[in-house]
Write a protein that holds these residues in place. Sequence first.
Motif, PDB file in Angstrom:
ATOM      1  N   LEU A   3    -115.534  20.096 -91.195  1.00 58.69           N
ATOM      2  CA  LEU A   3    -115.468  20.798 -92.478  1.00 58.69           C
ATOM      3  C   LEU A   3    -115.674  22.298 -92.289  1.00 58.69           C
ATOM      4  CD1 LEU A   3    -117.522  18.341 -94.712  1.00 58.69           C
ATOM      5  CD2 LEU A   3    -115.108  18.885 -94.994  1.00 58.69           C
ATOM      6  N   ARG A   4    -116.666  22.664 -91.503  1.00 54.46           N
ATOM      7  CA  ARG A   4    -116.942  24.086 -91.277  1.00 54.46           C
ATOM      8  C   ARG A   4    -115.775  24.769 -90.584  1.00 54.46           C
ATOM      9  NH1 ARG A   4    -121.957  22.020 -89.665  1.00 54.46           N
ATOM     10  NH2 ARG A   4    -121.461  22.419 -87.483  1.00 54.46           N
ATOM     11  N   LYS A   5    -115.170  24.073 -89.627  1.00 55.31           N
ATOM     12  CA  LYS A   5    -114.060  24.672 -88.887  1.00 55.31           C
ATOM     13  C   LYS A   5    -112.815  24.795 -89.770  1.00 55.31           C
ATOM     14  CE  LYS A   5    -116.439  25.435 -85.360  1.00 55.31           C
ATOM     15  NZ  LYS A   5    -116.830  26.838 -85.094  1.00 55.31           N
ATOM     16  N   MET A   6    -112.645  23.876 -90.700  1.00 55.38           N
ATOM     17  CA  MET A   6    -111.535  24.004 -91.644  1.00 55.38           C
ATOM     18  C   MET A   6    -111.674  25.287 -92.461  1.00 55.38           C
ATOM     19  SD  MET A   6    -109.103  21.636 -91.753  1.00 55.38           S
ATOM     20  CE  MET A   6    -108.565  21.513 -93.465  1.00 55.38           C
ATOM     21  N   ASP A   7    -112.918  25.662 -92.757  1.00 53.04           N
ATOM     22  CA  ASP A   7    -113.154  26.883 -93.532  1.00 53.04           C
ATOM     23  C   ASP A   7    -112.858  28.143 -92.728  1.00 53.04           C
ATOM     24  OD1 ASP A   7    -113.921  25.425 -95.748  1.00 53.04           O
ATOM     25  OD2 ASP A   7    -116.052  25.455 -95.231  1.00 53.04           O
ATOM     26  N   THR A   8    -112.829  28.026 -91.406  1.00 45.74           N
ATOM     27  CA  THR A   8    -112.551  29.194 -90.560  1.00 45.74           C
ATOM     28  C   THR A   8    -111.096  29.239 -90.108  1.00 45.74           C
ATOM     29  OG1 THR A   8    -113.087  28.077 -88.457  1.00 45.74           O
ATOM     30  CG2 THR A   8    -114.921  29.061 -89.688  1.00 45.74           C
ATOM     31  N   LEU A   9    -110.280  28.328 -90.622  1.00 47.68           N
ATOM     32  CA  LEU A   9    -108.892  28.249 -90.177  1.00 47.68           C
ATOM     33  C   LEU A   9    -108.136  29.522 -90.543  1.00 47.68           C
ATOM     34  CD1 LEU A   9    -107.226  25.999 -88.759  1.00 47.68           C
ATOM     35  CD2 LEU A   9    -106.405  25.332 -91.011  1.00 47.68           C
ATOM     36  N   ASN A  10    -107.369  30.003 -89.602  1.00 42.46           N
ATOM     37  CA  ASN A  10    -106.531  31.175 -89.838  1.00 42.46           C
ATOM     38  C   ASN A  10    -105.664  30.934 -91.078  1.00 42.46           C
ATOM     39  OD1 ASN A  10    -104.355  33.103 -89.708  1.00 42.46           O
ATOM     40  ND2 ASN A  10    -104.823  33.423 -87.548  1.00 42.46           N
ATOM     41  N   PRO A  11    -105.661  31.852 -92.039  1.00 39.26           N
ATOM     42  CA  PRO A  11    -104.895  31.633 -93.277  1.00 39.26           C
ATOM     43  C   PRO A  11    -103.393  31.509 -93.056  1.00 39.26           C
ATOM     44  CG  PRO A  11    -105.740  33.887 -93.171  1.00 39.26           C
ATOM     45  CD  PRO A  11    -106.399  33.132 -92.069  1.00 39.26           C
TER      46      PRO A  11
END
Length: 347
Positions: free
Chosen positions: A193-201
């Motif tokens: 979940l946290r890494k999904m929030d850091t995904l390159n837009p």
Amino acid sequence: MKKADVLDLIKYHFEDNKLEFKNQAIKIARDFDNNGDSQLAQYIMGMMTQVNRFSPQDTTLENNLVQVKLDSKPLPLPTPILDDIKGIINAVNHNIGINKFLFVGSPGTGKTESAKQVARLLNRGLLIVDFSNLIDSKLGQTNKNLTKLFKEINELPLLERYIILFDEIDAIALDRINQNDVREMGRVTSTFLRKMDTLNPEVVLIATTNLFANFDKALIRRFDAVIDFDRYSDDDKVEVAKIILNNYLKQFKDVKKDIRLFKKIIKSAKKIPNPGDLRNIIRVSLAFSDPNDPNDYLKRLMKNMHNGRIPSISNLYKNGFTVREIETLTGISKSTVSRELGDQKYE
């Protein structure tokens, strides 16, 4: 690009260290891309693709990004799902940040194949993530693998030329509260979940799941749209089966094309299988058919749709099969079929 990068590349080549050679080449391509030379970066990445840039034989992280071969085979879908696929194409082309999509539905409903079609229609490469390779017996290592994976995705050169497919992410996306696994697996989902929030837009991402009912609700919210693939009516499945048959019949010259009987056979099943299973059933029926009997594939199809047995003459007739069709499926003459049915007349 530094001189040391070139020297390292040469060194890895002579050491036959394929993994480090590949990583170094990608690093160089990334440097060129960051410095504005995207054309050269694209050329390097193209060469790496030709030599299995994401080699399934490797046992390291890069093993989890596999470039998928795309094709132009027909993908029949019900109108509601097809409209959603068109919507995804439009959303990506509008480039307003609607770029994360979750495909949900039973196995064999076309989720993965639809992702391939989206990539083809957008003229992008498709990189598939196999999450089964990310799960480690040491769950702390799984978290590290996820962190490295997202770093690799975010730093991928020419990111706008790819779609990332998280295929069957159920292993790490199930509900953190209700799952019966050890507590650590909940921590893995939290990391995801946290890494999904850091995904390159700029990342266009498609994920698929067969277990949406147990899917972590917080993760669902990370997606811009959820596409339900369990929207096939029986009529939809029959039409899909017809398209599949017509496509395969191009390879079989000695079979009789009888679409009317074919559709009756599909409809006669107690429960019509999903398109993926229908494709396998039709393909096997044709492949196993006797080349000297143009109707043999229809007989085999009937058996495959009814647990290996052709229904009785009376049951076939009750299900709308004509005397001629019963003769075709059973090999019993029309006169014998007619006598067994009593007062029924020939077609």
